[in-house]
Design a protein around this motif. Structure first.
Motif, mmCIF file in Angstrom:
data_model
loop_
_atom_site.group_PDB
_atom_site.id
_atom_site.type_symbol
_atom_site.label_atom_id
_atom_site.label_comp_id
_atom_site.label_asym_id
_atom_site.label_seq_id
_atom_site.Cartn_x
_atom_site.Cartn_y
_atom_site.Cartn_z
ATOM 1 N N ALA A 1 0.813 -1.207 0.000
ATOM 2 C CA ALA A 1 0.000 0.000 0.000
ATOM 3 C C ALA A 1 0.852 1.265 0.000
ATOM 4 O O ALA A 1 0.473 2.281 -0.591
ATOM 5 N N VAL B 1 2.952 1.167 -3.857
ATOM 6 C CA VAL B 1 2.350 1.099 -5.177
ATOM 7 C C VAL B 1 2.415 2.440 -5.909
ATOM 8 O O VAL B 1 2.629 2.480 -7.135
ATOM 9 N N SER C 1 4.466 2.636 -9.360
ATOM 10 C CA SER C 1 3.774 3.039 -10.590
ATOM 11 C C SER C 1 4.473 4.233 -11.229
ATOM 12 O O SER C 1 4.564 4.321 -12.456
ATOM 13 N N TRP D 1 -0.542 2.073 -12.113
ATOM 14 C CA TRP D 1 -1.053 1.831 -10.758
ATOM 15 C C TRP D 1 -2.095 0.720 -10.791
ATOM 16 O O TRP D 1 -2.063 -0.197 -9.967
ATOM 17 N N TYR E 1 -1.707 -3.034 -9.177
ATOM 18 C CA TYR E 1 -2.682 -3.521 -8.211
ATOM 19 C C TYR E 1 -3.243 -4.871 -8.657
ATOM 20 O O TYR E 1 -3.444 -5.781 -7.835
ATOM 21 N N HIS F 1 -0.676 -7.454 -7.907
ATOM 22 C CA HIS F 1 -0.674 -7.708 -6.464
ATOM 23 C C HIS F 1 -1.802 -8.667 -6.073
ATOM 24 O O HIS F 1 -1.593 -9.626 -5.316
#
Length: 298
Positions: free
Chosen positions: A159, A162, A166, A189, A193, A196
């Motif tokens: 968190a 990221v 990005s 981004w 995500y 992830h």
């Protein structure tokens, strides 16, 4: 596929991303130093999307300090560091291991500096540690005598990372797209995500987490090598608090840590802004490492 023409004069490619400075490189630029003071091999893991021409500037600096050392540089992309599996990263580093450590014999004669730049450099440096074990056995750690961490490691909490990841990927790919930079960053981004979430779903460890863990395990990264952290409070990609936190963890695990902070320098820009401080810190800590090695043998 092996590249046949080197993008940087004086280097020979041993894979599409690993280049070695020729053994017969001219050493007349500086007075020859006693052999015991010089590393036998220096491996520079470049920052994400760093070009061979720019990463080679660090190889040039090392050549001036240690003109007899063999120097390798590793070029990598930020995106590959994020999406590749550990097995893929290990495979990419096997040519390096085969070039530096063709056998597991006579390792005591090798004096190695590992130099990782930014998180991408750290990720592939960790992959090289695993690649060494893949070739020579899980009970052996890649021998090295100094580990230089330039603008790395950052936080391993997704968190908090990221946004910076990005931006890093967007910086390396912005030229591909016609729209504003902020749009490219937002797209990356979203992609990061998604990666992830996929990693969580399949139970795969994120590359940044895996690399930090590898460098904290004595069986993988020898505690014999001091850790020199080069960082700045004005780095907008890797926060200084995260570097110090990771260094504190390494220290608690038994690693010798040295903190070298630079004033007002950007991400992987410390050498450019403060060359005397930068190379002085590396040379001084190399000499200290050699002295430590000598004392341990007496």
């Amino acid at each position: 596929m092996v590249v046949k023409i080197s993008p940087v004069p004086g280097f020979t490619p041993i894979s599409d991303r690993i280049f070695i400075r020729n053994e017969d490189s001219d050493s007349s630029e500086t007075p020859e130093k006693p052999a015991i003071e010089q590393p036998t091999t220096i491996i520079v893991f470049g920052w994400g999307d760093g070009t061979p021409k720019n990463v080679a500037k660090y190889a040039d600096g090392y050549h001036k300090l240690f003109p007899k050392a063999r120097i390798l540089m590793v070029i990598s992309s930020t995106w590959e560091a994020i999406y590749q599996s550990l097995e893929q990263r290990i495979g990419a580093m096997l040519p390096l291991v085969d070039a530096v450590f063709p056998t597991s014999e006579d390792l005591s004669e090798k004096r190695i500096i590992l130099h990782a730049m930014s998180n991408t450099g750290g990720i592939y440096a960790a992959a090289a540690l695993h690649a060494f074990q893949h070739r020579h056995g899980e009970d052996k750690a890649l021998p090295h005598h100094l580990c230089v961490s330039d603008s790395t490691p950052g936080s391993i909490v997704f968190a908090s990372e990221v946004g910076r990841w990005s931006r890093a990927v967007a910086l390396g790919t912005a030229k591909w797209f016609p729209w504003p930079f902020i749009v490219t960053q937002k797209i990356w981004w979203a992609v990061l995500y998604a990666v992830h979430l996929l990693e969580r779903a399949i139970g795969r460890e994120a590359s940044g987490v895996a690399s930090c863990r590898a460098f904290l395990e004595h069986g993988t990264a020898t505690p014999r090598a001091p850790r020199l952290y080069m960082y700045s409070k004005t780095d907008d990609l890797i926060w200084w608090e995260d570097v110090e936190a990771q260094a504190a963890v390494a220290k608690s695990k038994g690693y010798t840590t040295i903190m070298e902070m630079f004033d007002n320098s950007p991400h992987v820009g410390h050498m450019r802004m403060h060359p005397d401080q930068y190379w002085g810190a590396i040379e001084n800590n190399w000499r200290a490492s050699v002295a430590l090695e000598g004392n341990s043998r007496t």
